[in-house]
Design a protein around this motif. Structure first.
Motif, short mmCIF file in Angstrom:
data_model
loop_
_atom_site.label_atom_id
_atom_site.label_comp_id
_atom_site.label_asym_id
_atom_site.label_seq_id
_atom_site.Cartn_x
_atom_site.Cartn_y
_atom_site.Cartn_z
N LYS A 171 -1.41 9.37 0.24
CA LYS A 171 -2.59 9.36 -0.61
C LYS A 171 -2.66 10.54 -1.57
O LYS A 171 -3.42 10.50 -2.55
CB LYS A 171 -3.86 9.34 0.26
N THR A 206 0.84 -1.20 0.00
CA THR A 206 0.00 0.00 0.00
C THR A 206 0.87 1.24 0.00
O THR A 206 1.87 1.32 0.72
CB THR A 206 -0.90 0.02 1.25
N SER A 207 0.48 2.22 -0.80
CA SER A 207 1.25 3.47 -0.85
C SER A 207 1.18 4.16 0.51
O SER A 207 0.11 4.25 1.12
CB SER A 207 0.68 4.40 -1.91
#
Length: 643
Positions: free
Chosen positions: A218, A214-215
């Motif tokens: 955002k 997951t990055s």
């Protein structure tokens, strides 16, 4: 050679060659010119040939290092060279917020990480593949061999971090002052095979991309915060609500950047959301580099001088010295009272001064006042310094309304002598005659006798000995030789504000081809002519009315003979000359056209009758434009046959 006759094809080829050459030298650490000079070449090519392949090319590294493919594409950004260009881009890129960062002036570098450990450092190269300079990068300040947060916890990140390798001014001055600039010095050091000097370089980051999991962020703001959390250096982030705030911030940064210890050459503007698809393009569309320019600077207004020319008082801004296009500038016209009011300028205001290809600088805008900034209102002159009359503030001009004001009369006399070209009638002589009240109007010039002029050339003893003066005779004869003039020169020489020979010629070309027609024209009729607006038309009609009596007196008495223009062989026809003529000078050809009732233009427009050139097959911009509009292109021989 006429500027407009440059062969565009040859120029495009020349620009493409130069850009490729300077790109290659830049990416190999041997930059030869400044970014601003490179941008000028780039912008010119883009204007001439927007689809040129060179504009899609990034660069090419040397073969000294192993080649590695980027994780993040390293394309080139769109550029805006001035506020107008940025606003045009923003018009099609309406964001809720504009995230603005410094555009660092260094060399791009991608750091590739696997689970928080640095694997490689890759130069920009051709935008897809670059040189592996990991060994050198590990020595640089700001490069993290492993990623840890402030609590010394390992950050599990796999992907890429992008930044700019820079050299500070302090380091440059201390160790590398022999190099032209920090950017060139940094580019050369980072690619040394032995890695020496890399410890004097610093990496500042601005982008990142996770390729696994997951990055950790955002949006673009969170991305900068994450980079800082990892211990990377970043430049300041400013969030603006609209394009005007971006322009205001750019001006503020232009003012403070000279105090930074590293070079920036503009701002990078993005939206908040991360657009991976756009970022993968060779030239991303959703962000733009808003460049600084050698033609812009920010300064502080210290005083306003009022320049007196004829009837008009023109405000001139005096501000702290700035460098524009290699010249020191401290003065710029503020045009008129309306311009000053619309700018909101005050003594102490911070000004954006521009000189975009112009000889005379001007004030483009005024920055918002900051807390604690001391300003004061500009004091307008109230009375004429010469005759004491109350000045009239019409908004578009501040002027003395007294037609008989000595300053106005003398200025008109000077304008007449200069425009009618009475060459032997010097300004010193004119001032003396005016001071002694021997010349108080244009008509008085033509009443002068050679005997009247003698005392201005000989003293009493000389007059007793020789009576006559060769100088006085020359002035008298020069006056007599300038009694026949064109209507355009006649009207323009009456010194009506803003009205020169070219402006009068536009009216003549539009059908007002006699003094009587000009005097009878209404403001509305004059305003309808191309090049005139309501204010100019009003000033012109008022000026004609003010000088009507003397104009008619000069022409009806035969003192001045106006050259006939109506009914000529070329009446209603317009000509544009380009390139060299063989049998005459261009000025003589244009005079022939005007004498025959025609008109001359400096550029090709839809209503042009003929384009005259001895190179009718040329691919010049004028020839192309004439062909596009279906305008006949004739050579010099064909032109002369018209007579």
């Amino acid at each position: 050679m006429d500027l407009f006759d440059i062969d565009e094809t040859a120029r495009i080829s020349e620009l493409a060659t130069l850009i490729k050459k300077y790109q290659d030298s830049y990416y190999n650490g041997e930059g030869e010119i400044s970014d601003a000079e490179f941008d000028k070449l780039w912008d010119e090519l883009k204007a001439l040939d927007p689809s040129n392949p060179v504009l899609q090319r990034v660069g090419a590294d040397s073969g000294n290092f192993a080649k590695i493919r980027h994780i993040m594409p390293m394309g080139s950004q769109e550029k805006a060279a001035n506020p107008q260009a940025f606003l045009a881009w923003a018009k099609t890129h309406a964001y809720d917020e504009y995230l603005v960062e410094y555009k660092l002036d260094g060399a791009s570098l991608e750091l590739q990480y696997s689970h928080g450990e640095l694997l490689r450092a890759v130069t920009r190269g051709d935008g897809t593949i670059g040189d592996d300079i990991t060994a050198n990068a590990r020595k640089m300040q700001g490069v993290k061999a492993a990623l840890y947060d402030s609590d010394n916890n390992k950050i599990d990140f796999t992907g890429a971090v992008r930044g700019e390798v820079i050299m500070t001014h302090t380091v440059h001055q201390k160790f590398y002052s022999d190099k032209a600039n920090c950017r060139n010095a940094a580019n050369g050091l980072m690619k040394r095979k032995d890695g020496s000097g890399s410890e004097n370089l610093c990496l500042m980051t601005y982008d990142a991309l996770a390729t696994e999991g997951t990055s950790p962020f955002k949006d673009e703001e969170e991305k900068i915060n994450w980079l800082q959390k990892c211990g990377f250096k970043t430049s300041p982030l400013k969030i603006c609500k609209n394009p005007d705030e971006v322009i205001e911030y750019r001006a503020e940064v232009m003012e403070i950047r000279k105090g930074l210890d590293y070079d920036i050459d503009g701002l990078v503007i993005k939206e908040r959301r991360i657009d991976l698809e756009d970022a993968s393009r060779a030239r991303p569309d959703r962000q733009i580099a808003f460049k600084f320019s050698l033609e812009e600077a920010v300064s502080t207004l210290r005083e306003v001088e009022w320049s007196e020319s004829g009837a008009t008082y023109t405000p001139v801004a005096i501000f702290d010295e700035v460098q524009l296009n290699g010249t020191t500038v401290q003065r710029a016209s503020l045009a008129n009272p309306d311009t000053m009011r619309s700018l909101g300028v005050k003594i102490g205001s911070r000004l954006v001064v521009v000189k975009r290809g112009e000889i005379i600088p001007k004030i483009e805008s005024v920055l918002n006042e900051e807390p604690g900034q001391v300003t004061s209102a500009i004091v307008f002159p109230k009375k004429c310094a010469v005759c004491g009359s109350e000045l009239v503030d019409e908004g578009s001009r501040l002027y003395c309304p007294n037609k008989n004001c000595d300053k106005r009369v003398l200025h008109q006399l000077q304008k007449w002598v200069g425009l009618v070209d009475i060459r032997d009638f010097g300004d010193t002589l004119l001032r003396e005659l005016f001071k002694n009240k021997e010349v108080a109007s244009i008509s008085d010039i033509y009443k002068l006798t050679a005997e009247q002029l003698v005392p201005y050339f000989l003293n009493e003893e000389s007059i007793e000995n020789q009576k006559n003066s060769l100088g006085a005779k020359k002035v008298f004869e020069s006056i007599q030789n300038h009694r026949r003039i064109s209507l355009a020169v006649f009207v323009a020489a009456f010194d009506i504000e803003g009205i020169g020979e070219t402006m009068v010629q536009k009216l003549i070309d539009a059908g007002f081809n006699s003094l009587e027609k000009l005097l009878a024209a209404s403001e509305e009729q004059i305003a309808s002519v191309y090049g005139f607006a309501e204010i100019t038309a009003k000033i012109f009609v008022e000026g004609l009315a003010e000088n009507k009596e003397e104009m008619l007196s000069l022409t009806q008495s035969g003192t001045i003979q106006l050259e006939e223009i109506a009914g000529g062989a070329l009446e209603g026809k317009s000509f544009c000359f380009t390139g060299e003529l063989k049998t005459m000078k261009r000025a003589d050809a244009e005079a022939m056209v005007k004498k025959a009732g025609g008109s001359c233009k400096s550029s090709v427009t839809k209503d042009l009758t003929y384009l005259v050139t001895n190179d009718t097959e040329s691919g010049s911009s004028k020839n192309q434009k004439a062909a596009k509009f279906g305008i006949p292109i004739i050579n010099e021989e064909e032109f002369l046959k018209l007579f």
